[in-house]
Scaffold this motif. Structure first.
Motif, PDB file in Angstrom:
ATOM      1  N   THR A   1       0.831  -1.209   0.000  1.00  0.00           N
ATOM      2  CA  THR A   1       0.000   0.000   0.000  1.00  0.00           C
ATOM      3  C   THR A   1       0.866   1.260   0.000  1.00  0.00           C
ATOM      4  N   ALA A   2       1.946   1.257   0.765  1.00  0.00           N
ATOM      5  CA  ALA A   2       2.815   2.431   0.813  1.00  0.00           C
ATOM      6  C   ALA A   2       3.529   2.651  -0.515  1.00  0.00           C
ATOM      7  N   VAL A   3       4.078   1.591  -1.069  1.00  0.00           N
ATOM      8  CA  VAL A   3       4.777   1.727  -2.343  1.00  0.00           C
ATOM      9  C   VAL A   3       3.789   2.047  -3.458  1.00  0.00           C
ATOM     10  N   GLY A   4       2.590   1.510  -3.368  1.00  0.00           N
ATOM     11  CA  GLY A   4       1.564   1.869  -4.353  1.00  0.00           C
ATOM     12  C   GLY A   4       1.285   3.356  -4.361  1.00  0.00           C
ATOM     13  N   GLY A   5       1.231   3.952  -3.179  1.00  0.00           N
ATOM     14  CA  GLY A   5       1.057   5.401  -3.092  1.00  0.00           C
ATOM     15  C   GLY A   5       2.224   6.163  -3.688  1.00  0.00           C
ATOM     16  N   VAL A   6       3.427   5.701  -3.415  1.00  0.00           N
ATOM     17  CA  VAL A   6       4.619   6.357  -3.965  1.00  0.00           C
ATOM     18  C   VAL A   6       4.644   6.220  -5.488  1.00  0.00           C
ATOM     19  N   ILE A   7       4.324   5.051  -5.980  1.00  0.00           N
ATOM     20  CA  ILE A   7       4.310   4.838  -7.430  1.00  0.00           C
ATOM     21  C   ILE A   7       3.250   5.708  -8.089  1.00  0.00           C
ATOM     22  N   ASP A   8       2.080   5.776  -7.470  1.00  0.00           N
ATOM     23  CA  ASP A   8       1.022   6.616  -8.037  1.00  0.00           C
ATOM     24  C   ASP A   8       1.427   8.080  -8.082  1.00  0.00           C
ATOM     25  N   ARG A   9       2.197   8.500  -7.102  1.00  0.00           N
ATOM     26  CA  ARG A   9       2.567   9.910  -7.035  1.00  0.00           C
ATOM     27  C   ARG A   9       3.747  10.258  -7.935  1.00  0.00           C
ATOM     28  N   TRP A  10       4.761   9.377  -8.021  1.00  0.00           N
ATOM     29  CA  TRP A  10       6.008   9.744  -8.669  1.00  0.00           C
ATOM     30  C   TRP A  10       6.247   9.114 -10.046  1.00  0.00           C
ATOM     31  N   VAL A  11       5.482   8.097 -10.402  1.00  0.00           N
ATOM     32  CA  VAL A  11       5.719   7.398 -11.669  1.00  0.00           C
ATOM     33  C   VAL A  11       4.580   7.735 -12.633  1.00  0.00           C
TER      34      VAL A  11
ATOM     35  N   ILE B   1       2.553   0.059 -13.815  1.00  0.00           N
ATOM     36  CA  ILE B   1       2.412  -1.397 -13.711  1.00  0.00           C
ATOM     37  C   ILE B   1       3.768  -2.095 -13.684  1.00  0.00           C
ATOM     38  N   PHE B   2       4.746  -1.570 -14.413  1.00  0.00           N
ATOM     39  CA  PHE B   2       6.078  -2.173 -14.417  1.00  0.00           C
ATOM     40  C   PHE B   2       6.776  -1.982 -13.071  1.00  0.00           C
ATOM     41  N   PHE B   3       6.622  -0.806 -12.484  1.00  0.00           N
ATOM     42  CA  PHE B   3       7.222  -0.563 -11.176  1.00  0.00           C
ATOM     43  C   PHE B   3       6.576  -1.444 -10.103  1.00  0.00           C
ATOM     44  N   ARG B   4       5.273  -1.594 -10.163  1.00  0.00           N
ATOM     45  CA  ARG B   4       4.585  -2.453  -9.190  1.00  0.00           C
ATOM     46  C   ARG B   4       5.007  -3.906  -9.349  1.00  0.00           C
ATOM     47  N   ALA B   5       5.120  -4.351 -10.578  1.00  0.00           N
ATOM     48  CA  ALA B   5       5.541  -5.743 -10.817  1.00  0.00           C
ATOM     49  C   ALA B   5       6.964  -5.975 -10.323  1.00  0.00           C
TER      50      ALA B   5
END
Length: 100
Positions: A58-68, A74-78
């Motif tokens: 959940t934390a990294v999802g928030g960071v990815i949504d904000r900065w990527v 999807i590539f960063f999450r994978a």
């Protein structure tokens, strides 16, 4: 005259104790305790891995949504999920090797 001591040891009428070395019981109980501790450590590792994975996702999802950018999220999450999964599998396999 044959002085075979092994023959006399076998024909003593069964008065000897079948447990010849009392330290075997202590060694076995020590191994049992060690095995239980390793299983407990494995359970704790799996539990921490699950809880931490959920919170970290959940934390990294928030960071990815904000900065990527949306096209690359999807590539960063994978990649992140793969790294966490590999770390958990490594820790679990190490613990399972200890139980062998």
């Amino acid at each position: 005259m044959n002085t075979d001591t092994s023959a006399t040891a076998r024909t003593d009428g069964g008065t000897t104790n079948s447990k010849t070395n009392p330290s075997d019981d202590r060694d076995r109980s020590g191994r049992d305790v060690r095995t239980l501790i390793n299983y407990a450590a494995l359970a704790v590792l799996v539990l921490f891995a699950l809880v931490t994975a959920v919170q970290l996702y959940t934390a990294v999802g928030g960071v990815i949504d904000r900065w990527v950018a949306p096209d690359y999220r999807i590539f960063f999450r994978a990649a992140f999920n793969l790294v966490v999964l590999l770390l958990c599998v490594g820790g679990i396999s190490l613990q399972l090797r200890r139980l062998d």
